[in-house]
Design a protein around this motif. Structure first.
Motif, PDB file in Angstrom:
ATOM      1  N   PHE A 154      34.454  33.378  39.512  1.00 58.56           N
ATOM      2  CA  PHE A 154      33.601  33.926  40.559  1.00 58.56           C
ATOM      3  C   PHE A 154      34.113  33.412  41.900  1.00 58.56           C
ATOM      4  O   PHE A 154      34.508  32.246  42.019  1.00 58.56           O
ATOM      5  CB  PHE A 154      32.144  33.490  40.389  1.00 58.56           C
ATOM      6  CG  PHE A 154      31.265  33.869  41.558  1.00 58.56           C
ATOM      7  CD1 PHE A 154      30.738  35.140  41.647  1.00 58.56           C
ATOM      8  CD2 PHE A 154      30.990  32.954  42.566  1.00 58.56           C
ATOM      9  CE1 PHE A 154      29.944  35.503  42.735  1.00 58.56           C
ATOM     10  CE2 PHE A 154      30.199  33.305  43.648  1.00 58.56           C
ATOM     11  CZ  PHE A 154      29.680  34.583  43.736  1.00 58.56           C
ATOM     12  N   ALA A 155      34.124  34.280  42.898  1.00 58.90           N
ATOM     13  CA  ALA A 155      34.535  33.877  44.249  1.00 58.90           C
ATOM     14  C   ALA A 155      33.773  34.715  45.251  1.00 58.90           C
ATOM     15  O   ALA A 155      33.413  35.870  44.990  1.00 58.90           O
ATOM     16  CB  ALA A 155      36.040  34.061  44.437  1.00 58.90           C
ATOM     17  N   LYS A 156      33.508  34.120  46.410  1.00 59.13           N
ATOM     18  CA  LYS A 156      32.845  34.875  47.469  1.00 59.13           C
ATOM     19  C   LYS A 156      33.432  34.486  48.814  1.00 59.13           C
ATOM     20  O   LYS A 156      34.032  33.419  48.960  1.00 59.13           O
ATOM     21  CB  LYS A 156      31.339  34.659  47.442  1.00 59.13           C
ATOM     22  CG  LYS A 156      30.827  33.348  48.018  1.00 59.13           C
ATOM     23  CD  LYS A 156      29.296  33.324  47.964  1.00 59.13           C
ATOM     24  CE  LYS A 156      28.726  32.098  48.655  1.00 59.13           C
ATOM     25  NZ  LYS A 156      27.254  32.037  48.591  1.00 59.13           N
ATOM     26  N   PHE A 195      32.846  38.501  44.142  1.00 59.09           N
ATOM     27  CA  PHE A 195      33.532  39.157  43.033  1.00 59.09           C
ATOM     28  C   PHE A 195      33.478  38.270  41.801  1.00 59.09           C
ATOM     29  O   PHE A 195      33.614  37.047  41.895  1.00 59.09           O
ATOM     30  CB  PHE A 195      34.998  39.433  43.403  1.00 59.09           C
ATOM     31  CG  PHE A 195      35.776  40.142  42.335  1.00 59.09           C
ATOM     32  CD1 PHE A 195      35.568  41.489  42.096  1.00 59.09           C
ATOM     33  CD2 PHE A 195      36.696  39.468  41.548  1.00 59.09           C
ATOM     34  CE1 PHE A 195      36.267  42.157  41.107  1.00 59.09           C
ATOM     35  CE2 PHE A 195      37.407  40.119  40.559  1.00 59.09           C
ATOM     36  CZ  PHE A 195      37.194  41.472  40.334  1.00 59.09           C
ATOM     37  N   ALA A 196      33.267  38.879  40.653  1.00 62.73           N
ATOM     38  CA  ALA A 196      33.249  38.156  39.379  1.00 62.73           C
ATOM     39  C   ALA A 196      34.168  38.851  38.389  1.00 62.73           C
ATOM     40  O   ALA A 196      34.266  40.088  38.366  1.00 62.73           O
ATOM     41  CB  ALA A 196      31.838  38.078  38.815  1.00 62.73           C
ATOM     42  N   LEU A 197      34.825  38.040  37.559  1.00 61.32           N
ATOM     43  CA  LEU A 197      35.762  38.557  36.564  1.00 61.32           C
ATOM     44  C   LEU A 197      35.548  37.805  35.261  1.00 61.32           C
ATOM     45  O   LEU A 197      35.429  36.576  35.251  1.00 61.32           O
ATOM     46  CB  LEU A 197      37.198  38.376  37.040  1.00 61.32           C
ATOM     47  CG  LEU A 197      38.317  38.803  36.086  1.00 61.32           C
ATOM     48  CD1 LEU A 197      38.292  40.323  35.882  1.00 61.32           C
ATOM     49  CD2 LEU A 197      39.680  38.365  36.621  1.00 61.32           C
ATOM     50  N   ALA A 212      34.500  43.289  35.444  1.00 57.26           N
ATOM     51  CA  ALA A 212      34.718  42.967  36.858  1.00 57.26           C
ATOM     52  C   ALA A 212      33.616  43.618  37.679  1.00 57.26           C
ATOM     53  O   ALA A 212      33.242  44.770  37.422  1.00 57.26           O
ATOM     54  CB  ALA A 212      36.082  43.456  37.322  1.00 57.26           C
ATOM     55  N   ALA A 213      33.093  42.869  38.662  1.00 55.08           N
ATOM     56  CA  ALA A 213      31.979  43.396  39.452  1.00 55.08           C
ATOM     57  C   ALA A 213      32.001  42.814  40.853  1.00 55.08           C
ATOM     58  O   ALA A 213      32.491  41.705  41.072  1.00 55.08           O
ATOM     59  CB  ALA A 213      30.641  43.089  38.776  1.00 55.08           C
ATOM     60  N   THR A 217      41.239  35.826  41.668  1.00 57.64           N
ATOM     61  CA  THR A 217      40.498  35.492  40.459  1.00 57.64           C
ATOM     62  C   THR A 217      41.249  35.931  39.203  1.00 57.64           C
ATOM     63  O   THR A 217      41.190  35.253  38.173  1.00 57.64           O
ATOM     64  CB  THR A 217      39.096  36.129  40.469  1.00 57.64           C
ATOM     65  OG1 THR A 217      39.208  37.537  40.708  1.00 57.64           O
ATOM     66  CG2 THR A 217      38.227  35.501  41.548  1.00 57.64           C
ATOM     67  N   LEU A 218      41.957  37.038  39.282  1.00 52.06           N
ATOM     68  CA  LEU A 218      42.774  37.451  38.152  1.00 52.06           C
ATOM     69  C   LEU A 218      43.866  36.417  37.868  1.00 52.06           C
ATOM     70  O   LEU A 218      44.120  36.059  36.712  1.00 52.06           O
ATOM     71  CB  LEU A 218      43.393  38.821  38.416  1.00 52.06           C
ATOM     72  CG  LEU A 218      44.375  39.329  37.356  1.00 52.06           C
ATOM     73  CD1 LEU A 218      43.726  39.392  35.978  1.00 52.06           C
ATOM     74  CD2 LEU A 218      44.952  40.683  37.754  1.00 52.06           C
ATOM     75  N   THR A 219      44.510  35.932  38.910  1.00 56.17           N
ATOM     76  CA  THR A 219      45.547  34.909  38.736  1.00 56.17           C
ATOM     77  C   THR A 219      44.962  33.656  38.091  1.00 56.17           C
ATOM     78  O   THR A 219      45.516  33.106  37.136  1.00 56.17           O
ATOM     79  CB  THR A 219      46.182  34.548  40.085  1.00 56.17           C
ATOM     80  OG1 THR A 219      46.770  35.723  40.651  1.00 56.17           O
ATOM     81  CG2 THR A 219      47.254  33.480  39.920  1.00 56.17           C
TER      82      THR A 219
END
Length: 289
Positions: free
Chosen positions: A173-175, A189-191, A202-203, A273-275
Motif C-alpha cells: 500500500f502506498a499513498k 494505491f493497493a496491490l 489492484a485498487a 508497489t509492483l517492484t
C-alpha cells in the motif's frame, strides 16, 4: 442530541432500527470532526464501543473476520502478518492517538473516496458484513461504495465486520500526501499478489467518485507476470502497468492536487508497489530453495 450506549449487538440493532436519525460512532475520528465544524447535527449518537463482539477478530481457515470496531493499532500489532496490506494502510492513518481510536468499520461508514483502507479492501477482495433486525448480509467491497461518501448501508443497518482472506502472497500500500501520515491522501494505491493462484488485485483511492479496482491493470499483470520464472521485471512491463492504473482513474482538480497530478502519481505508485511486491515474492522463492 441523545447519546445511546448499547452493550450488546441485539440492543444496538434495536436502537438503530428505532432511531434512524442516530449516527453510529466508535472511534469518532470522522464524526467528531463533522460535529465540531457543525457539518452534521444528528438527532442522536449511537456509541458502539461497549458492544464487545464488534471489537474482536477471529480466524476461520484462510478467512479473517475483523470486527467493525477493532482499532487500527490492533490491526498493525496483531494482524500484520495475516493482513500486511491493511496493516500498511493503517500505519498511515493519523497519529498514534487516532490509530488507537479509529477503526476500519468507521472508515467504511464514512465511505470517503480518500479513506486509506478502501483500496486494500478492494484489492484483496474483502466482503463487508451488514446487520439489522431483518438479518445479516455480506456485500463485496466493490459493491459497497455507491458515490462520494455514500454506500449501500441501509438506515437500519450497522457495519459489524469485514471479512478478508489471509494474505497468500505479497501485499503493498502506498499513498501520496504532503507528509507520510496525519494527512488526507492526494491519491493512494493497493496491490495484492497471490502467486500460488496467479491472482492480482489492484485498487486506487482518492482518484474517482468512489474507491475502485483497476481490472485492466489486474488482467495485464495476470497475463504478463513471469510466474514460472520470477526474475526481475522489465521496465516496460512496470511502465505499462502504471499506465493502465492511471487510465482506470477518474480524478478531479481540488485543493490537494490536480487530476493530471493524481494520474501521474498513481502511475508512479503502481510501478513502485509492483517492484516492491515482486521483489518480496522473489525473496520468498529464494528462501524456499
Amino acid at each position: 442530541m441523545d447519546f445511546l450506549r448499547p452493550t450488546t449487538l441485539p440492543e444496538a440493532l434495536a436502537l438503530r432500527a428505532g432511531r434512524p436519525d442516530a449516527v453510529p460512532i466508535a472511534g469518532g475520528t470522522d464524526v467528531m470532526v463533522e460535529l465540531n465544524f457543525d457539518h452534521r447535527r444528528p438527532g442522536a449518537l449511537l456509541d458502539l464501543t461497549r458492544v464487545a463482539e464488534l471489537g474482536e477478530w477471529s480466524r476461520d481457515g484462510e478467512l479473517i473476520r475483523l470486527g467493525a470496531t477493532v482499532p487500527y493499532a490492533r490491526v498493525i500489532t496483531e494482524l500484520g502478518a495475516e493482513l500486511p496490506g491493511l496493516a500498511m494502510a493503517s500505519r498511515t492513518v493519523g497519529s498514534p492517538q487516532i490509530r488507537n481510536r479509529g477503526t476500519v468499520g468507521g472508515n467504511l461508514g464514512a465511505a470517503s473516496p480518500a479513506g486509506d483502507t478502501h483500496p486494500v479492501l478492494l484489492a484483496v477482495g474483502a466482503r463487508i458484513e451488514l446487520a439489522s433486525q431483518r438479518g445479516v448480509r455480506t456485500v463485496g467491497a466493490g459493491e459497497f461504495y455507491t458515490g462520494v461518501k455514500r454506500s449501500v448501508l441501509a438506515d437500519d443497518e450497522l457495519i459489524t465486520a469485514v471479512l478478508l482472506p489471509a494474505a497468500g502472497g505479497p501485499q503493498q500500500f502506498a499513498k501520496v500526501g504532503t507528509r507520510n501520515a496525519m494527512v488526507i491522501a492526494v491519491c493512494s494505491f493497493a496491490l495484492a499478489i497471490r502467486p500460488g493462484r496467479r491472482e492480482v488485485g489492484a485498487a486506487v483511492g482518492s482518484a474517482a467518485p468512489t474507491p475502485r479496482r483497476t481490472p485492466g491493470a489486474e488482467e495485464f499483470l495476470r497475463a504478463e507476470l513471469p510466474w514460472d520464472r520470477p526474475g526481475p521485471l522489465p521496465d516496460s512491463l512496470k511502465r505499462r502497468f502504471g499506465e493502465l492504473v492511471a487510465d482506470a482513474t477518474e480524478p478531479i482538480d481540488d485543493v490537494r492536487g490536480s487530476a493530471a497530478y493524481r494520474r501521474h502519481a498513481l502511475s508512479v505508485l503502481a510501478r513502485r508497489t509492483l517492484t516492491w511486491a515482486w521483489d518480496d515474492h522473489r525473496e520468498r522463492q529464494r528462501s524456499c530453495v
